[in-house]
Structures are given as C-alpha cells and as structure tokens.
Design a protein around this motif. Structure first.
Motif, short mmCIF file in Angstrom:
data_model
loop_
_atom_site.label_atom_id
_atom_site.label_comp_id
_atom_site.label_asym_id
_atom_site.label_seq_id
_atom_site.Cartn_x
_atom_site.Cartn_y
_atom_site.Cartn_z
N ASN A 105 0.93 36.82 19.48
CA ASN A 105 1.37 36.78 20.86
C ASN A 105 2.35 35.65 21.13
O ASN A 105 3.27 35.79 21.94
CB ASN A 105 0.16 36.66 21.80
CG ASN A 105 0.51 37.07 23.22
OD1 ASN A 105 0.98 38.18 23.45
ND2 ASN A 105 0.33 36.17 24.17
N SER A 138 -3.79 37.20 19.07
CA SER A 138 -3.30 37.35 20.44
C SER A 138 -3.60 36.15 21.31
O SER A 138 -3.14 36.08 22.46
CB SER A 138 -3.95 38.59 21.09
OG SER A 138 -5.34 38.36 21.29
N GLN A 192 -1.89 40.45 27.30
CA GLN A 192 -0.59 40.52 26.63
C GLN A 192 0.31 41.58 27.26
O GLN A 192 1.52 41.39 27.38
CB GLN A 192 -0.79 40.81 25.14
CG GLN A 192 -1.38 39.67 24.34
CD GLN A 192 -2.84 39.42 24.67
OE1 GLN A 192 -3.63 40.36 24.67
NE2 GLN A 192 -3.21 38.19 24.93
N ALA A 193 -0.28 42.69 27.68
CA ALA A 193 0.52 43.73 28.33
C ALA A 193 1.06 43.25 29.67
O ALA A 193 2.23 43.48 30.01
CB ALA A 193 -0.32 44.99 28.53
N MET A 230 3.57 49.87 25.80
CA MET A 230 3.04 48.51 25.63
C MET A 230 1.71 48.37 26.36
O MET A 230 0.81 47.66 25.89
CB MET A 230 4.06 47.49 26.14
CG MET A 230 5.37 47.49 25.36
SD MET A 230 5.18 46.94 23.65
CE MET A 230 5.25 45.16 23.88
N ARG A 238 -0.83 49.83 24.05
CA ARG A 238 -0.95 49.23 22.72
C ARG A 238 -1.51 47.82 22.75
O ARG A 238 -2.24 47.41 21.83
CB ARG A 238 0.43 49.21 22.05
CG ARG A 238 0.42 48.79 20.59
CD ARG A 238 1.71 49.18 19.91
NE ARG A 238 2.86 48.46 20.38
CZ ARG A 238 3.24 47.26 19.92
NH1 ARG A 238 2.53 46.66 18.99
NH2 ARG A 238 4.32 46.67 20.39
N LEU A 239 -1.21 47.05 23.79
CA LEU A 239 -1.59 45.64 23.81
C LEU A 239 -2.87 45.43 24.60
O LEU A 239 -3.30 46.28 25.38
CB LEU A 239 -0.47 44.81 24.45
CG LEU A 239 0.90 44.83 23.77
CD1 LEU A 239 1.87 43.96 24.55
CD2 LEU A 239 0.80 44.35 22.33
N ARG A 242 5.78 36.99 20.27
CA ARG A 242 6.32 37.91 21.27
C ARG A 242 6.77 37.13 22.50
O ARG A 242 7.85 37.37 23.06
CB ARG A 242 5.27 38.96 21.67
CG ARG A 242 5.77 39.98 22.71
CD ARG A 242 4.73 41.01 23.09
NE ARG A 242 4.35 41.82 21.94
CZ ARG A 242 3.21 41.68 21.27
NH1 ARG A 242 2.32 40.77 21.65
NH2 ARG A 242 2.93 42.44 20.24
#
Length: 845
Positions: free
Chosen positions: A744, A106, A785-786, A777, A780-781, A747
């Motif tokens: 990351n 990440s 990152q979220a 999200m 989960r992140l 994404r």
C-alpha cells in the motif's frame, strides 16, 4: 469488497447481548516463512443462552483445526467473509482455533516489511477498525473486552513488543519464544504486536518504563530524549487532569515503517508512522510540534479509548475528538509548544471546515451501520470539528468542572465501555449545567456557519450600528448559538494593537452589538477573536484592506491565523480572487514569524494558484518563486524560515535561471549559507526538477543509489510517477491499478507523484481511466485502501467542465455503494469549486 468479515451494528449488539468474553490466549509462530504464520487462539467465553449459535472472526488462509468444548467444529463452510460459525454454545465455552494466516502488505492486520538497507524484516500490527481477526480468532468488536495472553515464537535475534511486558522467554534451535504478561481487559482493536530486530531505548519515569523502538537502519535518526520529554510532560499533565493514573506498567512507542496513518493508540504499545515522524533530515519547529501533538494524542487515548472504550463505532468521533482536543490542550499547558491552538486553527480546523462543506458532510455524531462505514468517517469532522466542539464545551462548563467530570467518568467506566451520554452525564453533574441541547445543536446537525459583520458609521467614523449575521448553507440550515469574542484592533506604529475585546452570544440570523455603537471604527474588527467557536469568518471591507497590508502587525499569532483562515475561506467560496489571496501571501507572509502559520499557508498557495485564471496563474507562480527566493536569502542561515522558504522556492521555481540554481544545489553549488541540502531536501529537489523535465529520469536512479533505504524507495516512486511523459504516466497507472501484491505504501507513493499542475495535457486521459478503474479497485482492495485510491487518484488538477460531465455521468449510476461514491463526489466538488473560483478571479482582471 473486503476480504474480511463486515460486522454490522445489529449483529454486534446481538453478539454482545449473548456473550461475555473472559480471555484470549494467543500463540504465534513467526518462523514458518515470509508470507504466512501460524496462529493458535484459545478463547474462553460464556453464553447467556446455552444452545444458541454465534460466529467468530478469523481471516485465515487455512483453518487447520477448531474445537469447541473439546468437540470438533465444522470448518467446511468457513470463509474469511463469513467467519467461523459456532453452534450449540454452552454456558461456559472453551474454543481453540489453529490457523495459517497471511502477513499483510496493506498496513492493516499484521504487516511485514523487509528493509532494503540490510535485508531484515519487521512486523507491526494495525487492527482498527476490525483487523485483529487477521492475526487471531476473536470476537472483533469494541464492547466484547477480554484479558489477553500472548506467546510469540520468532527468529532468535528478533525482539517482540506487545501491550504488556514480557514475563519470560526461552531460546531453542535458533528460535526465541517470548511470553507476555496477561493484560487487563481491553478491546481487540487495541491489542498489538511488533516484532523484528528493532532497536530499543528505554527510560523510567514516575514508576513506569518507557520504551522507544525503530528499525536498526534508522537508529541514527532516533532522538529518544525529545520523544521521552514530550511523553513525560504528557504523562504528568494527564495524571493531574484525569484523576486516574495510567493503568499499565510500561508505555512503548514504535516507529513503524510503511505505515498508513499518523499513529495508533494500541494500549501500551503505540505505533507511529516512521516516514512522517522519524526525521532523517533537518526539520523545522512545525514538524517537531506535529510529532509532539501525535505523541500526546495517542497518550490521551490510553484513558479515552483504551481504559474507557466506545461501545460501538458511532462514538468514534468522541474517541478521536477527545484525543485531538486533549493533545493540543496538553501541548499548550505542559510543553514548549504554547501556540498549539494557532496550529489547531490553521491546520486542523481548516481541515474540518473543508470537510463540512463537501456534499458528503455529516453530523459529528453519525450512525455506523457496519464496520465498512467506519472507514469513510476518519475525516475532518470526526477529528477537527468534534475537537472544536469539545473546546467550546470546555469553555461553556469551565476547565475545572470539565476535569472533575472526566475523573468521575474514568473512575466509573474504567476497563469497560461507555457512550457520549455517559460522558455528558458526568459533565452535567460536575458543572450543574444542562448540556443536552448544546449536544443536539452541535453534534446532530451538519454544516458550518459563516459569521459576517454588518457595520455602519457616521461622518465622524463612529459606529452607528454593528451586528453579526449568521449565514448557513441551505442544505444544512441550522442556526446555532456561538459564544464569540469581538476584538477591536488599531494600527500603532505599524502594529495592530487590540484596544478592546467583548464577548457575546450570537444567536439567530442577526445579533446586534449595542456596546459598540458610538465607538470609533477600529482599523480591524475581528469576529471570533481568540477562536472560541467553530465557524467561517468574514471581515468587513475596511478591515480586510488593513489586513492585506498589515497582517503581520498582529502581535498574537492566533489573531493572524484567524485572518489567514478568513482569507482562505473567502478564496474557496469565491469571495476573494485568487490573485488577491496570492498578493496577501507574497506581501504578508514574508514578515510572518510563526513557522506553523508559514508552513500552513505554504500548503495552500498551490491550490490558490489553481484557483486563478489560467492566463495569470504562471505570473502568480513566478511572483511566489521570487518572493520565496528573496525571503530564503534574507532569512537567518540555518533557521526554520530559511528551510521552509527554500522548499517553497523549489516548489514554485519555473524559470531557467531558478531551475539551474536548484540543479546546482544537488551538485553542492550555490547553496545559500546555512541551508543544509540533506537527504529529504535532495529528494524534494529531485521530485520538483524531474516533474518539470529539468533533470533526466536517471537523476532518480542516482538519488536512490545515494539513499538505498526504504524511505528512498518510497520517494523514488513519487519521483518516477511525476516524470512528464506519457510513458511514465502509463507505467505508474498500470502499477497503481493492476499490480497484484503492490504494497500500500507503494501505491500511495505512486498516486502522490502522479498529478502535477504543469502536466494537465498528460493527465486529461486519466479522467476516464480513473472512473473506469473505480469499480474494479473497490472490489479488489481492502476498504481502507480502496477509499484511499478513490480519494487520492481523483483527477483534481484537470479543472475543466468536461471533468464535471464525466464525473456526473459516472455518479448517475446509483447502484454504486455510498462508500464508493463518496470520494468521487468529493472530487467533483473540488472541480466545481475550482471552476467557480477561476471565474471569480477572471472577473477581477
């Protein structure tokens, strides 16, 4: 939400009251596999209340053992979210924790990437705000400083870089073990480890060793002398200015792959984003100045942040604002980038102005209840507005008094923690000025003022009155005192020459300028001349008309930048039609000689076109493409302007003839003399052409085969997400929102390419899909990152009332946390602003 402990300010304050941490001895074994490593932490600390209980953070896959003062610690209730409970503390304590920890993908914690070019793996740490716990057991808060010792076992052909120099190493059974010197006292979040077969270049300066590192597959792109030159200039400047010498024996800078941010100020081991600042292709002075600014920003942190550290994250703004101000100051004073304040206005302050007008704006100084809240405040207010206020503060007390106060502050608080009050006290003592009212006015309130001239003239064209009206938003109605310059400019042989400049304090709603009464009205009356204060700027109608026709006539780039900023703010506020802003861009920008201003406005024109009446937007884009092509062809071959305008042309091109020309560049045909169609420009062309369906998706595969590198992979993901088909969008969205273990950087790349201004029909279904995905999200992140997903993936290009309605329905559920709602609120504001701008532009038609 997060998979690590969310430390609150209350808990941190209690733990700081209870504990004093003496030292950490951390031993890492990086040879046990590609997914996990072994971490052994020995922590020596004292407790003010023997018998008390506390906890220590460790984000482990598995805690193998833990002992406190020789006795086993109960690990049965351990979770990553709660940390490891410690009970029955002694006055002096010796804690040993051995754990299996996971490498990160990440960009937070200890990140591991494998280079697709040669199969080699590279590690780097990123611990701000509170991710040191992902590598070792620690009291992960900034005011529990300690000395650190680190030992690393790794593959024999690797090297390790940390805060301190290595003190020794051994090689056994194909494994290299490196031991580092014990560090001075520092905070956990600025400890560092980079490991892998990094390429190394070193030099000496003023008794210090400078190191520079990058991946082996990138070493041909490393320009050590340019980086070392800026570093040397920064060291000399800050040594002279701060009164305290850099306190470590060496200073390393590591270009880190798959990096989330621009850079990080790890003490003596700075990490810098490889993809942004290790240039694989020809770049302009704009990019070179940005790198210089990053180098100086992180170097300033060695004093402000590392040597003296904030006590808690509510002073994060000061940490970043100081480095932001100091880097631009050093660029102007010590390097060849003497126009850095122009760049600061065009890029950084504009970022601050935008952030300060969002519904989520906040004071520069903001309470941080926990570490999760910190992640939402790495924004334009924390960096740019805060730096602007510090710039005003420097002007108010004088640079000599400011430096004297800084030296006293560093000497008094070195190796410890301090607050803004400590700095303010040092500056008050040095300057003899009372600064608390200034601080309260500027730091404790949100919002940006608009300064607007109000003038009247007689029949002879002389001023009968001139005043400055200060307008403030109703939500944040603070009227501040602004020290401003007022410049009078007149056209002389096509140049706008300043004939007079006065300084005054603007206070309250209306401030008269009696000195100008009776003077002939100039061609341009420029408020905030020399950019002394933080405000939005307006020009009177006659001055604006002159600027539209003659903006390039200002000899000073800062004056031009102020007028560009005023036009941009007027566009965003619905006072200037988008078509008029674009007329200014296509008429005035071609004559602009400052590459930083050209690059800044090039970043704005896409938004400006999205603010136009959709019926005229295609023509505006066609005009932009024609202008860019014309300027590119007339520019000096091989120069900065040719390259900048070539990229702008590729972005704006839509006609069959233009797209055919761009396809030819990929094949080596029709390339303008001097223009280098190198790796980065090729990818830019591929992304532009793929997004318009002007080349098939197979062009991505061909380009990736040419550039089979980590950066090639990143750019190919952008290109695949921009393919203009429903199938490509669905595939990219599926990866963004559901793929487990997606790095990351991948994404981010997919989100970067997902939205295209010509693909609104394809994007419209993702308004609801985005809103449906946010909650999942968020759970989960990781926090950073979220937040990035919520902000970046918001469907900003679907500028329609239906987008507002769907967003409002989502926001109506007030059970969602403020941090989660923030990005959605900001996206909603962007849609609302764009709709209002389009309505304004339609009236102009």
């Amino acid at each position: 939400m997060a998979d690590t402990h969310i430390l609150t300010q209350i808990d941190a304050a209690e733990r700081a009251r209870l504990l004093h941490v003496d030292s950490y001895d951390v031993a890492l074994d990086l040879t046990v596999g590609d997914t996990t490593f072994i971490s052994r932490s020995r922590v020596r600390f004292s407790c003010n209340e023997p018998g008390a209980n506390t906890f220590i953070e460790i984000a482990a896959e598995d805690i193998r053992s833990a002992t406190l003062n020789g006795q086993p610690v109960d690990i049965s209730a351990y979770t990553r979210q709660d940390g490891l409970a410690l009970s029955g503390l002694a006055a002096d304590n010796d804690l040993v924790v051995e754990a299996e920890c996971r490498y990160s993908s990440s960009g937070q914690g200890l990140h591991r990437m494998t280079d697709r070019a040669d199969g080699e793996s590279y590690l780097y740490s990123q611990f701000e705000v509170a991710d040191a716990q992902q590598m070792f057991a620690c009291f992960d808060q900034p005011d529990l400083k300690a000395q650190f010792g680190l030992t690393v076992t790794m593959p024999e052909h690797w090297r390790a870089i940390s805060n301190m120099p290595a003190s020794g190493e051994t090689i056994t059974d194909g494994k290299r073990t490196v031991q580092f010197e014990q560090s001075p006292r520092m905070s956990t979040y600025i400890t560092a480890l980079c490991a892998g077969p990094y390429h190394e270049v070193t030099t000496e300066h003023d008794g210090f060793t400078f190191g520079l590192y990058c991946r082996q597959s990138m070493k041909q792109y490393l320009d050590p002398e340019s980086v070392f030159e800026i570093t040397r200039q920064g060291f000399d400047h800050f040594h002279d200015a701060f009164g305290v010498r850099y306190p470590l024996p060496k200073y390393d800078q590591v270009f880190a792959p798959e990096y989330n941010m621009g850079a990080m100020e790890n003490f003596g081991c700075v990490t810098i984003a490889e993809s942004s600042f290790l240039f694989r292709s020809q770049v302009t002075d704009f990019e070179r100045e940005q790198l210089a600014n990053v180098i100086l920003h992180e170097l300033a942190h060695m004093w402000f942040g590392d040597l003296v550290t904030m006590r808690w994250w509510d002073d994060l703004w000061l940490n970043e604002s100081f480095a932001e101000w100091a880097s631009h100051w050093a660029n102007v004073e010590a390097t060849r980038y003497t126009g850095a304040w122009t760049t600061f206005l065009s890029l950084r302050k504009n970022w601050g102005y935008r952030q300060d007008q969002l519904p989520t704006t906040h004071p520069v100084y903001t309470d941080m209840p926990d570490v999760e809240a910190v992640a939402t405040n790495f924004d334009g207010i924390t960096y740019a507005k805060g730096a602007s206020i510090l710039k005003q503060l420097v002007a108010y007390v004088g640079i000599d008094s400011f430096k004297t106060g800084l030296a006293a502050y560093f000497q008094k608080h070195q190796w410890g923690n301090a607050t803004f009050d400590d700095l303010l006290g040092a500056l008050e003592a040095a300057s003899g000025r009372e600064l608390r009212e200034f601080a309260d006015t500027w730091l404790a309130t949100a919002g940006v003022s608009t300064l607007r001239p109000e003038v009247s003239v007689d029949a002879d064209g002389n001023y009968t009155s001139v005043a400055v009206r200060q307008e403030v938003p109703s939500e944040h109605p603070t009227l501040r005192t602004h020290r401003i310059g007022v410049g009078l400019y007149n056209l002389v042989d096509g140049s706008l020459v300043r004939s007079e400049r006065i300084e005054l304090d603007v206070t309250g709603e209306l401030t008269e300028i009696p000195e100008l009464v009776g003077k002939p009205r100039p061609d341009v009356l420029l408020l905030n001349d020399d950019d002394l204060t933080y405000c939005k700027l307006r020009l009177d109608a006659e001055s604006m008309a002159t600027v539209v026709e003659h903006i390039a006539g200002f000899e000073d780039s800062l004056a031009r930048a102020l007028c560009w900023a005023a036009a941009w703010d007027m566009l965003r506020d619905g006072e200037l039609p988008a078509r008029d802003f674009m007329r200014l861009a296509t008429s005035g920008l071609p004559a602009e000689a400052d590459i930083n201003l050209v690059s800044a406005v090039h970043r704005q024109v896409g938004t400006a076109i999205s603010y136009a009446d959709p019926g005229v937007a295609p023509q505006l884009r066609e005009d932009l493409a024609a202008t860019a092509k014309r300027v590119m062809l007339a520019a000096e071959p091989g120069g900065d302007m040719q390259r900048a305008w070539a990229r702008a042309f590729a972005s704006a091109a839509r006609s069959d003839a233009d797209l055919s020309l761009l396809r030819g560049w990929l094949d080596g045909d029709g390339i303008p003399e001097g223009l280098t169609v190198d790796t980065d420009l090729r990818w830019h062309l591929v992304v532009c052409l793929v997004g318009l369906g002007a080349v098939p998706e197979s062009a991505i595969d061909a380009e990736l085969e040419r550039d089979n590198t980590a950066d090639g992979e990143r750019l190919s993901l952008i290109a695949r997400a921009i393919v203009p088909t429903a199938e490509a969008k669905a595939a990219a969205w599926e990866r963004i929102t559901t793929e487990e273990g997606l790095p990351n950087f991948a994404r981010r790349s997919l989100m970067s390419g997902f939205a295209h201004p010509d693909q609104v029909e394809l994007l419209r279904p993702y308004v609801e899909r985005y809103l449906e995905a946010v909650d999942g999200m968020w759970k989960r992140l990781g926090t950073e990152q979220a937040i990035e997903f919520i902000s970046t993936a918001f469907p900003r290009l679907v500028v329609e009332p239906a987008t507002l309605a769907a967003t409002d329905a989502w926001l109506a559920d007030e059970s969602r946390s403020g941090a989660m709602r923030r990005g959605v609120l900001e996206g909603r504001d962007d849609i609302d602003r764009a709709l209002r701008a389009r309505a304004r532009d339609a009236k102009a038609g």
